[in-house]
Design an enzyme around this catalytic site. Structure first.
Site, short mmCIF file in Angstrom:
data_model
loop_
_atom_site.label_atom_id
_atom_site.label_comp_id
_atom_site.label_asym_id
_atom_site.label_seq_id
_atom_site.Cartn_x
_atom_site.Cartn_y
_atom_site.Cartn_z
N TYR A 115 0.84 -1.20 0.00
CA TYR A 115 0.00 0.00 0.00
C TYR A 115 0.87 1.25 0.00
O TYR A 115 1.97 1.26 0.58
CB TYR A 115 -0.88 0.05 1.25
CG TYR A 115 -2.00 -0.96 1.29
CD1 TYR A 115 -3.20 -0.72 0.63
CD2 TYR A 115 -1.87 -2.15 2.01
CE1 TYR A 115 -4.24 -1.64 0.68
CE2 TYR A 115 -2.90 -3.08 2.07
CZ TYR A 115 -4.08 -2.82 1.40
OH TYR A 115 -5.11 -3.72 1.44
N TYR A 154 0.26 -9.92 0.57
CA TYR A 154 1.25 -9.27 1.44
C TYR A 154 1.25 -9.90 2.84
O TYR A 154 0.24 -10.45 3.28
CB TYR A 154 1.01 -7.77 1.54
CG TYR A 154 -0.34 -7.35 2.08
CD1 TYR A 154 -0.60 -7.29 3.45
CD2 TYR A 154 -1.36 -6.99 1.22
CE1 TYR A 154 -1.82 -6.90 3.94
CE2 TYR A 154 -2.59 -6.59 1.69
CZ TYR A 154 -2.82 -6.55 3.06
OH TYR A 154 -4.05 -6.16 3.54
N ARG A 164 -2.01 -12.15 3.55
CA ARG A 164 -3.37 -11.85 3.09
C ARG A 164 -3.54 -12.30 1.65
O ARG A 164 -2.70 -12.02 0.80
CB ARG A 164 -3.64 -10.34 3.13
CG ARG A 164 -3.75 -9.69 4.49
CD ARG A 164 -4.86 -10.20 5.39
NE ARG A 164 -6.07 -10.69 4.77
CZ ARG A 164 -7.10 -9.94 4.36
NH1 ARG A 164 -7.05 -8.62 4.50
NH2 ARG A 164 -8.17 -10.49 3.83
N HIS A 167 -6.69 -9.06 -2.56
CA HIS A 167 -8.04 -8.56 -2.34
C HIS A 167 -8.11 -7.07 -2.65
O HIS A 167 -7.10 -6.36 -2.68
CB HIS A 167 -8.48 -8.81 -0.89
CG HIS A 167 -7.65 -8.09 0.12
ND1 HIS A 167 -6.44 -8.56 0.56
CD2 HIS A 167 -7.85 -6.92 0.78
CE1 HIS A 167 -5.93 -7.73 1.45
NE2 HIS A 167 -6.77 -6.71 1.59
N HIS A 169 -10.47 -3.74 -1.27
CA HIS A 169 -11.46 -3.23 -0.31
C HIS A 169 -12.53 -2.43 -1.04
O HIS A 169 -12.23 -1.64 -1.94
CB HIS A 169 -10.77 -2.33 0.71
CG HIS A 169 -9.78 -3.03 1.58
ND1 HIS A 169 -10.09 -3.57 2.81
CD2 HIS A 169 -8.46 -3.28 1.40
CE1 HIS A 169 -9.02 -4.11 3.34
NE2 HIS A 169 -8.01 -3.96 2.50
#
Length: 251
Positions: A115, A154, A164, A167, A169
């Site tokens: 991110y 990640y 994770r 995905h 959000h």
């Protein structure tokens, strides 16, 4: 799923929301998901009745959107790295009707699984041409569409060797500023589902699968982008699991 209570000011009937009564949403306390141990409420929840101000407050409309908010691949001077994907679907209510004029926002890591955020400093490269944030408004048929890149997995330190699954959000705003739902979209066939406590905190296995998008070859564009379909259902038997649901009402 809504019904109507007693008339409010001026005889206006305000909608109220009935519990789904199923195992769609994850419990607020899911011990395998470590953060919930600290964040989950320890006292019974207090139901706040909906008032007129909840449906007459500020709204987010199409006039707040930028021309490239829906296209995460063209928001910078160069193209981001990674596989381009088209994510599309419909927002529907518990009776299957389309929900138009709803603000849909997404955020995601880049193709390397990082991110653009000050606290995300694991050793994966940042992409100067990818911020990872987009938004759009559903059309009259409840449809939305984004162009972005396939996010990477990640690590997140919830447990030993925790990763994770890839995905995106999603955030949906309703008729008022206070009406917001948040969920995640996953990708079919991900090998990391088995060890992800967020995905597995949803009690009903069938409800978990409603968070997994469907590859859509008809939407894929030749020599350009793969297509994935992901519908969001607000309530009912086919409802999408949301992060703030708990039978009555992340990371």
């Amino acid at each position: 799923m809504t019904d109507f209570g007693e008339p409010g000011p001026g005889g206006l009937l305000l909608p109220r929301y009935r519990p789904d009564g199923d195992r769609t949403h994850p419990p607020l306390l899911s011990p395998e998901y470590g953060s919930t141990v600290l964040r989950a409420p320890r006292q019974p929840l207090a139901l706040l009745p909906q008032r007129l101000t909840e449906i007459t407050g500020p709204l987010f409309g199409a006039e707040r959107l930028g021309p490239l908010d829906h296209d995460l691949t063209r928001q910078h001077d160069g193209e981001p790295l990674g596989q381009r994907i088209i994510v599309h679907g419909r927002v529907r209510d518990g009776d299957g009707r389309p929900v138009p004029d709803t603000l849909v926002e997404i955020w995601q890591p880049n193709a390397a699984g990082r991110y653009r955020h000050v606290v995300d400093n694991w050793p994966a490269p940042l992409d100067p041409n990818f911020t990872g944030v987009g938004r759009t408004v559903t059309d009259a048929e409840g449809r939305y569409r984004f162009l972005t890149v396939q996010p990477g997995a990640y690590p997140w330190r919830n447990h030993l060797n925790a990763w994770r699954p890839a995905h995106i959000h999603f955030s949906l705003f309703g008729r008022a500023f206070t009406q917001r739902l948040v969920t995640q979209m996953y990708f079919p066939g991900d090998p990391l589902f088995f060890q992800d406590p967020i995905f597995n905190s949803i009690p009903d296995p069938a409800a978990r699968q409603r968070l997994v998008s469907r590859y859509d070859h008809g939407v894929s564009e030749p020599e350009w982008a793969l297509g994935f379909e992901f519908d969001l259902v607000l309530r009912g038997r086919e409802g999408t699991p949301f992060e703030d649901g708990d039978d009555d009402h992340d990371d």
